[in-house]
Design a protein around this motif. Structure first.
Motif, PDB file in Angstrom:
ATOM      1  N   ALA A 201       0.892  -1.265   0.094  1.00  0.00           N
ATOM      2  CA  ALA A 201       0.194   0.290   0.409  1.00  0.00           C
ATOM      3  C   ALA A 201       1.137   1.282   0.170  1.00  0.00           C
ATOM      4  N   ARG A 202       2.320   1.390   0.936  1.00  0.00           N
ATOM      5  CA  ARG A 202       2.830   2.764   1.054  1.00  0.00           C
ATOM      6  C   ARG A 202       3.371   2.551  -0.495  1.00  0.00           C
ATOM      7  N   THR A 203       3.552   1.773  -1.199  1.00  0.00           N
ATOM      8  CA  THR A 203       4.210   1.858  -2.460  1.00  0.00           C
ATOM      9  C   THR A 203       3.191   2.573  -3.521  1.00  0.00           C
ATOM     10  N   LEU A 204       1.957   2.714  -3.180  1.00  0.00           N
ATOM     11  CA  LEU A 204       0.896   2.805  -4.036  1.00  0.00           C
ATOM     12  C   LEU A 204      -0.057   3.975  -4.226  1.00  0.00           C
ATOM     13  N   THR A 205       0.600   4.122  -2.805  1.00  0.00           N
ATOM     14  CA  THR A 205      -0.050   5.540  -2.296  1.00  0.00           C
ATOM     15  C   THR A 205       0.814   6.039  -0.877  1.00  0.00           C
ATOM     16  N   ASP A 206       0.639   7.763  -1.327  1.00  0.00           N
ATOM     17  CA  ASP A 206       1.555   8.868  -0.250  1.00  0.00           C
ATOM     18  C   ASP A 206       0.652   9.171   0.634  1.00  0.00           C
ATOM     19  N   LYS A 207      -0.482   8.443   0.607  1.00  0.00           N
ATOM     20  CA  LYS A 207      -1.974   8.953   1.306  1.00  0.00           C
ATOM     21  C   LYS A 207      -2.349   8.118   2.571  1.00  0.00           C
ATOM     22  N   PRO A 208      -2.895   8.720   3.514  1.00  0.00           N
ATOM     23  CA  PRO A 208      -3.033   7.855   4.704  1.00  0.00           C
ATOM     24  C   PRO A 208      -3.731   6.783   4.512  1.00  0.00           C
ATOM     25  N   PHE A 209      -3.980   5.442   5.483  1.00  0.00           N
ATOM     26  CA  PHE A 209      -4.309   4.389   4.877  1.00  0.00           C
ATOM     27  C   PHE A 209      -4.308   3.670   6.631  1.00  0.00           C
ATOM     28  N   GLY A 210      -5.439   2.740   6.776  1.00  0.00           N
ATOM     29  CA  GLY A 210      -5.832   2.026   7.582  1.00  0.00           C
ATOM     30  C   GLY A 210      -5.670   0.564   7.481  1.00  0.00           C
ATOM     31  N   VAL A 211      -5.696  -0.455   8.584  1.00  0.00           N
ATOM     32  CA  VAL A 211      -5.224  -1.517   9.077  1.00  0.00           C
ATOM     33  C   VAL A 211      -7.164  -1.781  10.157  1.00  0.00           C
ATOM     34  N   ASN A 212      -7.801  -2.730   9.578  1.00  0.00           N
ATOM     35  CA  ASN A 212      -8.889  -3.268  10.005  1.00  0.00           C
ATOM     36  C   ASN A 212      -8.861  -4.448  10.857  1.00  0.00           C
ATOM     37  N   ILE A 213      -9.226  -4.801  11.919  1.00  0.00           N
ATOM     38  CA  ILE A 213      -8.149  -5.929  13.020  1.00  0.00           C
ATOM     39  C   ILE A 213      -9.753  -6.241  13.671  1.00  0.00           C
ATOM     40  N   MET A 214      -9.485  -7.597  13.036  1.00  0.00           N
ATOM     41  CA  MET A 214     -10.954  -8.150  13.555  1.00  0.00           C
ATOM     42  C   MET A 214     -10.586  -9.331  15.082  1.00  0.00           C
ATOM     43  N   LEU A 215     -11.167  -8.483  15.686  1.00  0.00           N
ATOM     44  CA  LEU A 215     -11.067  -9.021  17.370  1.00  0.00           C
ATOM     45  C   LEU A 215     -11.411 -10.490  17.367  1.00  0.00           C
ATOM     46  N   LEU A 216     -12.099 -10.897  16.338  1.00  0.00           N
ATOM     47  CA  LEU A 216     -12.859 -12.220  16.061  1.00  0.00           C
ATOM     48  C   LEU A 216     -11.539 -13.855  16.311  1.00  0.00           C
ATOM     49  N   SER A 217     -10.580 -13.185  15.280  1.00  0.00           N
ATOM     50  CA  SER A 217     -10.085 -13.710  14.547  1.00  0.00           C
ATOM     51  C   SER A 217      -9.111 -14.238  15.836  1.00  0.00           C
ATOM     52  N   ALA A 218      -8.164 -15.671  15.125  1.00  0.00           N
ATOM     53  CA  ALA A 218      -7.276 -16.217  15.915  1.00  0.00           C
ATOM     54  C   ALA A 218      -5.519 -15.270  16.145  1.00  0.00           C
ATOM     55  N   THR A 219      -5.393 -15.097  14.619  1.00  0.00           N
ATOM     56  CA  THR A 219      -4.399 -14.047  14.337  1.00  0.00           C
ATOM     57  C   THR A 219      -4.507 -11.723  14.026  1.00  0.00           C
ATOM     58  N   ALA A 220      -5.821 -11.843  15.751  1.00  0.00           N
ATOM     59  CA  ALA A 220      -5.843 -10.777  15.509  1.00  0.00           C
ATOM     60  C   ALA A 220      -4.579  -9.939  15.913  1.00  0.00           C
ATOM     61  N   ASP A 221      -3.823 -10.806  17.821  1.00  0.00           N
ATOM     62  CA  ASP A 221      -2.594 -10.626  18.792  1.00  0.00           C
ATOM     63  C   ASP A 221      -1.828 -10.877  17.059  1.00  0.00           C
ATOM     64  N   ASP A 222      -1.358 -11.244  16.145  1.00  0.00           N
ATOM     65  CA  ASP A 222      -0.370 -10.917  15.309  1.00  0.00           C
ATOM     66  C   ASP A 222      -0.105  -9.650  14.677  1.00  0.00           C
ATOM     67  N   ALA A 223      -1.662  -9.449  14.193  1.00  0.00           N
ATOM     68  CA  ALA A 223      -1.855  -8.173  13.597  1.00  0.00           C
ATOM     69  C   ALA A 223      -1.932  -7.035  14.690  1.00  0.00           C
ATOM     70  N   ILE A 224      -1.725  -7.094  15.291  1.00  0.00           N
ATOM     71  CA  ILE A 224      -1.339  -5.637  16.785  1.00  0.00           C
ATOM     72  C   ILE A 224      -0.385  -5.275  16.838  1.00  0.00           C
ATOM     73  N   GLU A 225       0.903  -6.686  16.518  1.00  0.00           N
ATOM     74  CA  GLU A 225       2.878  -6.384  16.647  1.00  0.00           C
ATOM     75  C   GLU A 225       2.807  -5.763  15.267  1.00  0.00           C
ATOM     76  N   VAL A 226       2.084  -6.803  14.243  1.00  0.00           N
ATOM     77  CA  VAL A 226       2.281  -5.836  12.600  1.00  0.00           C
ATOM     78  C   VAL A 226       2.015  -4.580  12.822  1.00  0.00           C
ATOM     79  N   VAL A 227       1.389  -4.094  12.797  1.00  0.00           N
ATOM     80  CA  VAL A 227       0.778  -3.001  13.020  1.00  0.00           C
ATOM     81  C   VAL A 227       1.241  -1.993  13.581  1.00  0.00           C
TER      82      VAL A 227
END
Ligand code: TUI
Length: 316
Positions: free
Chosen positions: A60-86
């Motif tokens: 995404a950073r190669t495609l835009t220089d504008k702000p963007f976000g990440v959605n974390i789906m809290l029911l997901s087993a990978t939610a804690d990993d996503a928090i750390e990547v963010v």
């Protein structure tokens, strides 16, 4: 940025619109297109492994220089990993869904991340404000996917009266009339999901997009009431099988097992017959594929005309 609108100011964007965090659909391509179009694009972490999410953020950073976000789906087993990547990649905005965002706020607020939970009730809105959320997305049950039990028309004004942070309305908003309607209810921004599935830059399978374009007012149904996880999808053989299982008194495990992998099947493989074709009721109002930028322009340029009509006092 010169802006009265607190959502524009908070996010540093041109139009107060956030793209929904739709698992399997919302990737770097869609997020960058929405951000380049003047809104806030969102990459949905969904069930992505950490390395895949990180690649999407870097892409995404190669495609835009504008702000963007990440959605974390809290029911997901990978939610804690996503928090750390963010955290590691210093993503500036996070939206959350399907659960209480306490741990997201505790981990990311100290880094300066803007955290915007999606909520479906007044109690949840109050709680996330107390926990330190920067804004809330108040999502009515017209929305697609995992939903609450209150409609947008009734939820948004109550949330606006109950919290001091900005309210972004979601659920059923897909054109300029919807934008004016929810702003009149006290929202300062909109979140749009279903209409962006049909963006030109969306990588959802063409068969999935066609289902949304074909949809009419009663095309979506809500399953999962029995398991306590209501989900809105376009009716098909899968939703009928859910209904049959729920009526048969099957166990929650059995019902939930039927759903495993079905969203991916629909979005990636195009299995719209026995996949989970999540979509909001506003699918009925989506009639074509168009660039994300054009969707955003229609949503906000169309408001002028409606405001003119209202200025001529239709109540007189
Ligand atoms: O999260 C969504 N929509 C989603 S997530 C998703 S992935 C999925 N796949 C299969 C089955 C179920 C989900 C598809 N669509 N919308 C935001 C949303 N969040 N709606 C309702 C909530 C919510 C629910 C509970 C927010 C907070 C909450 O808090 C619980 C608590 O303890 O406070």
């Amino acid at each position: 940025m010169l802006a009265n609108n607190r959502v524009k100011k908070l996010l540093g964007i041109e139009y107060p619109i956030v793209q929904g965090g739709m698992a399997w659909v919302a990737d770097a391509d869609l997020a960058a297109a929405v951000s380049n179009g003047g809104g806030l694009g969102i990459i949905a972490a969904g069930s992505m492994p950490a390395d895949v999410l990180e690649q999407q953020i870097l892409k995404a950073r190669t495609l835009t220089d504008k702000p963007f976000g990440v959605n974390i789906m809290l029911l997901s087993a990978t939610a804690d990993d996503a928090i750390e990547v963010v955290a590691k990649n210093r993503v500036s905005v996070v939206t959350t869904g399907a659960g209480s965002p306490g741990r997201v706020i505790a981990r990311l607020k100290p880094l300066g991340t803007i955290v915007i939970p999606v909520i479906a009730s007044v109690a949840q809105a109050r709680r996330v404000e107390r926990q330190g959320a920067d804004a809330v997305v108040a999502e009515g049950m017209e929305a697609g996917g995992h939903i609450g039990e209150v409609t947008t028309l009734v939820l948004v004004p109550q949330v606006a009266d109950s919290v001091g942070i900005p309210v972004i309305a979601a659920g059923g908003v897909s054109d300029a009339r919807g934008v004016v309607a929810v702003f009149s209810l006290g929202a300062e921004g909109v979140q749009v999901g279903t209409r962006f599935v049909c963006a030109l830059e969306s990588n959802a399978h063409q068969a999935y997009k066609n289902e949304i374009i074909k949809a009419r007012d009663r095309s979506t149904v809500v399953t999962g009431m029995a398991t306590g996880h209501p989900v809105r999808c376009i009716q098909n053989r899968l939703t009928k099988e859910f209904e049959r299982l729920e009526k048969s008194g099957a166990s929650i495990e059995e019902i939930e097992k039927l759903g495993t992998g079905k969203l991916r099947a629909a979005v990636v493989e195009g299995d719209v017959d026995f996949g989970s074709v999540m979509a909001g009721q506003s699918a009925a109002m989506v009639d074509r594929i168009q660039p994300a930028r054009e969707i955003i322009m229609e949503l906000f340029q169309g408001t002028e005309e409606i405001l003119d009509i209202l200025n001529r006092n239709p109540f007189r």
